[in-house]
Design a protein around this motif. Sequence first.
Motif, PDB file in Angstrom:
ATOM      1  N   ALA A 170       0.842  -1.187   0.000  1.00 23.35           N
ATOM      2  CA  ALA A 170       0.000   0.000   0.000  1.00 23.35           C
ATOM      3  C   ALA A 170       0.880   1.240   0.000  1.00 23.35           C
ATOM      4  O   ALA A 170       1.906   1.298   0.681  1.00 23.35           O
ATOM      5  N   GLU A 171       0.456   2.202  -0.803  1.00 27.08           N
ATOM      6  CA  GLU A 171       1.080   3.521  -0.798  1.00 27.08           C
ATOM      7  C   GLU A 171      -0.069   4.526  -0.840  1.00 27.08           C
ATOM      8  O   GLU A 171      -0.612   4.810  -1.909  1.00 27.08           O
ATOM      9  N   GLY A 172      -0.464   4.993   0.325  1.00 24.92           N
ATOM     10  CA  GLY A 172      -1.659   5.835   0.410  1.00 24.92           C
ATOM     11  C   GLY A 172      -2.873   5.002   0.026  1.00 24.92           C
ATOM     12  O   GLY A 172      -3.092   3.934   0.577  1.00 24.92           O
ATOM     13  N   THR A 173      -3.621   5.485  -0.939  1.00 23.84           N
ATOM     14  CA  THR A 173      -4.805   4.733  -1.390  1.00 23.84           C
ATOM     15  C   THR A 173      -4.483   3.792  -2.542  1.00 23.84           C
ATOM     16  O   THR A 173      -5.335   3.025  -2.960  1.00 23.84           O
ATOM     17  N   ARG A 174      -3.253   3.851  -3.023  1.00 27.92           N
ATOM     18  CA  ARG A 174      -2.862   2.995  -4.155  1.00 27.92           C
ATOM     19  C   ARG A 174      -2.321   1.664  -3.675  1.00 27.92           C
ATOM     20  O   ARG A 174      -1.743   1.562  -2.590  1.00 27.92           O
ATOM     21  N   ARG A 175      -2.499   0.650  -4.515  1.00 27.26           N
ATOM     22  CA  ARG A 175      -1.926  -0.671  -4.266  1.00 27.26           C
ATOM     23  C   ARG A 175      -0.922  -0.925  -5.378  1.00 27.26           C
ATOM     24  O   ARG A 175      -1.280  -0.933  -6.549  1.00 27.26           O
TER      25      ARG A 175
END
Length: 117
Positions: free
Chosen positions: A61-66
């Motif tokens: 996970a990077e913030g709301t991104r996968r």
Amino acid sequence: MHAFDVLGDPVRRRILELLALGEQASGEVSAVIREEFGISQPAVSQHLRVLRESGFTSVRAEGTRRLYAVESGPLREVDAWLERFRGFWEQRLDALGTELARGKRERRRREEVSGDE
């Protein structure tokens, strides 16, 4: 799921090809796959899940991104299994290389002979 079951699907193979270029967000992968295969985003997510659960990819996970990346372990296992069969095609490829080199030598000789006249 067996590695060849995972790799037997063209959508999953294409996803791995995309991820071989480097880590990518699921949205980026999904956009390419939807365009190329005409499948829905949930279907792409299912393929990503299969790849993740079978160990072919990892996700972070990077913030709301996968972000997805290729994991080499299962691919090394496939490569090791294929090793016993490499002799079948390597001999033929070696023979093809010999014939190509022979053909080049013959062309050069013909060119040298025709150029001397």
